[in-house]
Design a protein around this motif. Structure first.
Motif, PDB file in Angstrom:
ATOM      1  N   GLY A  39      61.569  46.975  47.256  1.00  0.00           N
ATOM      2  CA  GLY A  39      60.697  47.771  47.699  1.00  0.00           C
ATOM      3  C   GLY A  39      60.098  49.127  47.154  1.00  0.00           C
ATOM      4  N   LEU A  40      59.239  48.667  45.706  1.00  0.00           N
ATOM      5  CA  LEU A  40      58.687  48.619  44.935  1.00  0.00           C
ATOM      6  C   LEU A  40      56.956  47.909  45.128  1.00  0.00           C
ATOM      7  N   ILE A  41      56.772  48.670  45.247  1.00  0.00           N
ATOM      8  CA  ILE A  41      54.925  47.522  45.482  1.00  0.00           C
ATOM      9  C   ILE A  41      54.518  47.267  44.421  1.00  0.00           C
ATOM     10  N   LYS A  42      54.005  45.916  43.857  1.00  0.00           N
ATOM     11  CA  LYS A  42      53.406  45.523  42.980  1.00  0.00           C
ATOM     12  C   LYS A  42      52.243  44.811  42.606  1.00  0.00           C
ATOM     13  N   GLY A  43      51.161  45.899  42.217  1.00  0.00           N
ATOM     14  CA  GLY A  43      49.549  45.435  42.099  1.00  0.00           C
ATOM     15  C   GLY A  43      49.161  45.550  40.512  1.00  0.00           C
ATOM     16  N   ASN A  44      49.357  44.366  40.054  1.00  0.00           N
ATOM     17  CA  ASN A  44      49.750  44.579  38.512  1.00  0.00           C
ATOM     18  C   ASN A  44      47.351  43.506  37.961  1.00  0.00           C
ATOM     19  N   CYS A  45      47.038  44.667  38.264  1.00  0.00           N
ATOM     20  CA  CYS A  45      44.944  44.499  38.209  1.00  0.00           C
ATOM     21  C   CYS A  45      44.858  43.465  36.886  1.00  0.00           C
ATOM     22  N   ASP A  46      45.386  43.843  36.019  1.00  0.00           N
ATOM     23  CA  ASP A  46      45.435  43.084  34.314  1.00  0.00           C
ATOM     24  C   ASP A  46      44.268  42.634  34.158  1.00  0.00           C
ATOM     25  N   ALA A  47      44.597  41.423  34.919  1.00  0.00           N
ATOM     26  CA  ALA A  47      43.737  40.164  34.414  1.00  0.00           C
ATOM     27  C   ALA A  47      42.498  40.069  35.560  1.00  0.00           C
ATOM     28  N   GLU A  48      42.290  41.043  36.518  1.00  0.00           N
ATOM     29  CA  GLU A  48      40.946  41.760  36.727  1.00  0.00           C
ATOM     30  C   GLU A  48      39.948  42.548  36.261  1.00  0.00           C
ATOM     31  N   LEU A  49      40.921  43.098  35.561  1.00  0.00           N
ATOM     32  CA  LEU A  49      40.065  43.996  34.415  1.00  0.00           C
ATOM     33  C   LEU A  49      39.590  42.917  33.087  1.00  0.00           C
ATOM     34  N   VAL A  50      40.061  41.983  33.082  1.00  0.00           N
ATOM     35  CA  VAL A  50      39.748  41.208  31.915  1.00  0.00           C
ATOM     36  C   VAL A  50      38.541  40.315  32.490  1.00  0.00           C
ATOM     37  N   LEU A  51      38.939  39.579  33.435  1.00  0.00           N
ATOM     38  CA  LEU A  51      38.023  38.652  33.518  1.00  0.00           C
ATOM     39  C   LEU A  51      36.655  39.383  34.494  1.00  0.00           C
ATOM     40  N   LYS A  52      36.976  40.977  35.123  1.00  0.00           N
ATOM     41  CA  LYS A  52      35.263  41.463  35.564  1.00  0.00           C
ATOM     42  C   LYS A  52      34.634  41.979  33.734  1.00  0.00           C
ATOM     43  N   THR A  53      35.551  42.796  33.094  1.00  0.00           N
ATOM     44  CA  THR A  53      35.107  43.267  31.807  1.00  0.00           C
ATOM     45  C   THR A  53      33.917  41.940  31.157  1.00  0.00           C
ATOM     46  N   VAL A  54      34.938  40.867  30.971  1.00  0.00           N
ATOM     47  CA  VAL A  54      34.610  39.087  30.074  1.00  0.00           C
ATOM     48  C   VAL A  54      33.314  39.244  30.984  1.00  0.00           C
ATOM     49  N   SER A  55      33.647  39.500  32.073  1.00  0.00           N
ATOM     50  CA  SER A  55      32.185  38.483  33.349  1.00  0.00           C
ATOM     51  C   SER A  55      31.174  39.522  32.391  1.00  0.00           C
ATOM     52  N   ASP A  56      31.315  40.734  33.119  1.00  0.00           N
ATOM     53  CA  ASP A  56      30.108  41.520  33.022  1.00  0.00           C
ATOM     54  C   ASP A  56      29.161  41.311  30.976  1.00  0.00           C
ATOM     55  N   PHE A  57      30.226  41.383  30.421  1.00  0.00           N
ATOM     56  CA  PHE A  57      29.653  41.042  28.353  1.00  0.00           C
ATOM     57  C   PHE A  57      28.820  40.240  29.306  1.00  0.00           C
ATOM     58  N   TYR A  58      28.859  38.985  29.690  1.00  0.00           N
ATOM     59  CA  TYR A  58      28.261  37.346  29.450  1.00  0.00           C
ATOM     60  C   TYR A  58      27.033  37.916  30.299  1.00  0.00           C
ATOM     61  N   THR A  59      26.881  38.572  31.496  1.00  0.00           N
ATOM     62  CA  THR A  59      25.741  38.611  31.930  1.00  0.00           C
ATOM     63  C   THR A  59      25.292  39.747  32.074  1.00  0.00           C
ATOM     64  N   LYS A  60      25.208  40.690  30.505  1.00  0.00           N
ATOM     65  CA  LYS A  60      24.439  41.364  30.154  1.00  0.00           C
ATOM     66  C   LYS A  60      24.591  42.201  31.197  1.00  0.00           C
ATOM     67  N   ALA A  61      26.044  43.384  31.769  1.00  0.00           N
ATOM     68  CA  ALA A  61      25.571  43.908  32.431  1.00  0.00           C
ATOM     69  C   ALA A  61      26.089  45.297  31.888  1.00  0.00           C
ATOM     70  N   PHE A  62      26.058  45.226  30.912  1.00  0.00           N
ATOM     71  CA  PHE A  62      26.485  46.668  29.864  1.00  0.00           C
ATOM     72  C   PHE A  62      26.241  46.134  28.125  1.00  0.00           C
ATOM     73  N   ASP A  63      25.419  47.392  27.605  1.00  0.00           N
ATOM     74  CA  ASP A  63      25.322  47.683  26.438  1.00  0.00           C
ATOM     75  C   ASP A  63      26.634  47.855  26.063  1.00  0.00           C
ATOM     76  N   LYS A  64      27.447  49.011  26.288  1.00  0.00           N
ATOM     77  CA  LYS A  64      28.699  49.238  25.415  1.00  0.00           C
ATOM     78  C   LYS A  64      29.468  49.764  26.566  1.00  0.00           C
ATOM     79  N   CYS A  65      30.827  49.228  26.535  1.00  0.00           N
ATOM     80  CA  CYS A  65      31.985  49.935  27.613  1.00  0.00           C
ATOM     81  C   CYS A  65      32.991  50.188  27.097  1.00  0.00           C
ATOM     82  N   ILE A  66      33.703  51.162  28.166  1.00  0.00           N
ATOM     83  CA  ILE A  66      34.544  51.867  27.871  1.00  0.00           C
ATOM     84  C   ILE A  66      35.696  51.161  28.558  1.00  0.00           C
TER      85      ILE A  66
END
Length: 160
Positions: free
Chosen positions: A75-102
Motif C-alpha cells: 500500500g506504500l508507493i516506493k520510488g527511491n531515486c538515489d541511483a539516478e541522482l548519483v548517476l546523473k551527478t557523476v555523468s554531469d561531472f565527467y561531461t563538465k556540465a558544471f564547475d561546482k555542484c550542490i
C-alpha cells in the motif's frame, strides 16, 4: 561559474514535513537560484501517474525533473531515486556540465558521492533538509553542511 543543484526530492519533502512545513516550490526554486546562483536545478522524484499536474507545476517553477518508476509495496508507493541522482551527478561531472555542484539531501547513502565530488574539488556544499535527521555518514565527511531548519520560513508555510 556554472553551478548545478541535485535534490533528493523525497528527502527534502520528508524533512520539511517532519518540521511541519509545506514547501512553496516556486519560492524554493527562486531562493536556490538567488542564493546559490544555480544554473540548473534537478529534482529527483518518484513517478506517480496521478500526480501529472504536480509535475507540470514543478517544471513551471524551474526544476528539471528526473523520474524513477515507482512500485506499490504493502500500500506504500516506493520510488527511491538515489541511483539516478548519483548517476546523473557523476555523468554531469565527467561531461563538465558544471564547475561546482550542490547536493540537497541528508541521506547517508550519498556519502560516497559526496566524497567523490569533494575529492575532485567540485562539491560546493551539502544542504540537509533537517539538522536532526542528517546522517552521520554525511556529517563525518569533513564538508560544509547547511541545514534548512532555519531557512524554511523563506520558502514554506506551516499548515494551519
Amino acid at each position: 561559474m556554472k553551478i548545478n543543484i541535485y535534490i533528493d526530492g523525497n528527502n527534502l519533502y520528508r524533512g520539511a514535513k517532519e518540521l511541519s512545513y509545506e514547501i512553496n516550490y516556486k519560492k524554493f526554486c527562486g531562493w536556490l537560484r538567488q542564493k546559490y546562483n544555480a544554473s540548473s536545478i534537478y529534482l529527483f522524484i518518484g513517478l506517480v501517474p496521478a500526480r501529472t499536474n504536480f509535475y507540470e507545476y514543478l517544471q513551471e517553477c524551474g526544476f528539471i525533473l528526473v523520474f524513477k518508476q515507482t512500485v506499490s509495496v504493502g500500500g506504500l508507493i516506493k520510488g527511491n531515486c538515489d541511483a539516478e541522482l548519483v548517476l546523473k551527478t557523476v555523468s554531469d561531472f565527467y561531461t563538465k556540465a558544471f564547475d561546482k555542484c550542490i547536493l540537497i539531501s541528508g541521506d547517508g547513502d550519498f556519502g560516497c558521492l559526496v566524497e567523490f565530488l569533494n575529492n575532485n574539488s567540485v562539491l560546493g556544499q551539502v544542504i540537509s533538509p533537517d539538522k536532526d535527521r542528517c546522517s552521520i555518514l554525511l556529517r563525518n565527511k569533513n564538508i560544509e553542511i547547511t541545514f534548512l531548519n532555519d531557512q524554511y520560513h523563506k520558502f514554506s508555510r506551516k499548515p494551519i
